[in-house]
Each structure stands twice: as structure tokens, then as C-alpha cells.
Design an enzyme around this catalytic site. Structure first.
Site, mmCIF file in Angstrom:
data_model
loop_
_atom_site.group_PDB
_atom_site.id
_atom_site.type_symbol
_atom_site.label_atom_id
_atom_site.label_comp_id
_atom_site.label_asym_id
_atom_site.label_seq_id
_atom_site.Cartn_x
_atom_site.Cartn_y
_atom_site.Cartn_z
ATOM 1 C CB SER A 1 4.057 -7.567 -2.661
ATOM 2 O OG SER A 1 2.988 -6.208 -2.833
ATOM 3 C CG MET B 1 0.075 -2.659 -3.420
ATOM 4 S SD MET B 1 -0.728 -1.123 -2.029
ATOM 5 C CE MET B 1 -2.241 -1.526 -3.466
ATOM 6 C CB SER B 2 0.555 -9.406 -0.370
ATOM 7 O OG SER B 2 0.059 -10.727 0.038
ATOM 8 N N PRO B 3 -1.802 -8.389 1.629
ATOM 9 C CG PRO B 3 -3.908 -7.512 2.904
ATOM 10 C CD PRO B 3 -3.322 -8.450 1.175
ATOM 11 N NE ARG C 1 -0.286 -4.888 5.366
ATOM 12 C CZ ARG C 1 -1.636 -4.413 4.912
ATOM 13 N NH1 ARG C 1 -2.100 -4.784 3.396
ATOM 14 N NH2 ARG C 1 -2.392 -4.171 5.571
#
Length: 218
Positions: free
Chosen positions: A8, A10-12, A15
Site C-alpha cells: 500500500s 500509504m505504508s512506509p 515504500r
């Protein structure tokens, strides 16, 4: 069959794996974005891969792996063994692992996890206690940069890729790095990373969303 990464934006932690894929120039990896809030990590199919229903999750032709730090080191060892990002040199690898363990056990709980109640809409207030923990987390993390420009030595490693998405998200959520000069200098140095600009763009979205949920404390 291609390797599949479930993630996702939004997930550090997710990323950080995307940063690694770009930095290594890995091809043939299928990226599959999942809707966590929509329950896509709790389907029967996903739970067979990862009973903890977390992201990122990696499917390497039936070898299932979750936990971003494990995925980072696995991808280097499996597909670019000996790469400078995670070299096959025991002392250098130990320094990288030290940062990865610190990020998981100390830095992450004091920073990223402090923001979770906001994202879950359990509160709209950033309390003084939350800010104190974040300050402690950033202060302790900066100690890794006393002797080096990067977190585990004089070169970029997976340790830096692990930390960057959380830091960039905090910066765009309104946290000022000026009181952490070594971290601020490191953050500026990260511009050399191949996926830096793309991560910044996502971090801006994360930060804007965070700010939209906060009514007090920022």
C-alpha cells in the site's frame, strides 16, 4: 512466474521495499496494491500467504515473506548478493542489522505507531505525550549519524531505505527536522536515491491526509 509484492502506498514499510526495487533495478516484480481498510489483507487467499495480514507481503513463486526488513535483506541476498546495499561482510552487515532492529523495536513504536490512532480516526489530537515520544525517537535515531553520513557507514544501505519513508512522511505531516541537524543533512543526502522523488510525492499525500485528520496539537 513473477515475484509479486503486495503493498500500500500509504505504508512506509512497504515504500521502503519499493525504494529497494528501484535502487537495485530489479525487474519482473509484479506490484499489487491492496486496500487494507477495505479488508483485502483479510481474505482467505491473503491469509494463506500471511496469517498476520500485514503489508508488505512478498510472494516469490510460493515462498511467502512478510515484515519489510526481512524482505529488504532477502531481495538483496537472493537477487543481488553482495551488493553494497547489504554487503556480504559480517561487520558491515551487523551494523546494518543493528539499525534495522532499532527501527523495528524502538524508532517505529515511538514515531510511526504514534500516528496510527490519528489515521484510524480514534483521535484527532496530537498530544504532548505523543510529540515527546516522537522527539525521543528522532533524537535516538540521530545518534547513528554521529560518525557517518549514512545510518550504517559511509554508503547508502538498506538501513537508510528502511528509515526514509517514515521520516519523509513525518516531514510532510509537519514535523520539523531543523532541531535534528544530522538527520536533516542525511535527509537532504537522500536525494541521490533513485526512488526519492516518487517517495516524496507519496509522502506529501500521506502528510496532507494526516493534517486533514488533526484538529489540535500540530
Amino acid at each position: 512466474m513473477p515475484i509479486t509484492l503486495y503493498y500500500s502506498k500509504m505504508s512506509p514499510p512497504a515504500r521502503s521495499v519499493l525504494l529497494l526495487i528501484q535502487e537495485l533495478g530489479l525487474t519482473g516484480i509484479q506490484l499489487k496494491e491492496v486496500d487494507v481498510q477495505g479488508g483485502e489483507t483479510r481474505t482467505e487467499e491473503f491469509l494463506k500467504m500471511n496469517p498476520e495480514h500485514t503489508i508488505p507481503t512478498l510472494d516469490d513463486n510460493g515462498f511467502y515473506l512478510w515484515e519489510s526488513r526481512a524482505i529488504l535483506t532477502y531481495l538483496v541476498d537472493a537477487y543481488r548478493p553482495g551488493h553494497d546495499l547489504y554487503p556480504n561482510i559480517p561487520r558491515e552487515k551487523a551494523q546494518i542489522n543493528r539499525v534495522l532492529h532499532h527501527e523495528l523495536s524502538a524508532f517505529n513504536p515511538k514515531t510511526l505507531r504514534q500516528m496510527i490512532p490519528i489515521y484510524r480516526r480514534e483521535t484527532s489530537v496530537v498530544t504532548d505525550e505523543m510529540k515527546a515520544k516522537m522527539h525521543e525517537g528522532l533524537t535516538n535515531l540521530e545518534l547513528f549519524l554521529v560518525r557517518n553520513d549514512w545510518f550504517a557507514g559511509e554508503n547508502v544501505t538498506v538501513a537508510d531505505l528502511c528509515v526514509l519513508p517514515t521520516i519523509s512522511s513525518m516531514v510532510h505531516a509537519g514535523f520539523d527536522l531543523s532541531q535534528y541537524p544530522r538527520l536533516a543533512a542525511w535527509y537532504d543526502n537522500c536525494k541521490v536515491l533513485k526512488g526519492y522523488e516518487e517517495d516524496q510525492a507519496v509522502a506529501q499525500q500521506v502528510g496532507a491526509y494526516f493534517k486533514s485528520l488533526v484538529t489540535e496539537g500540530m
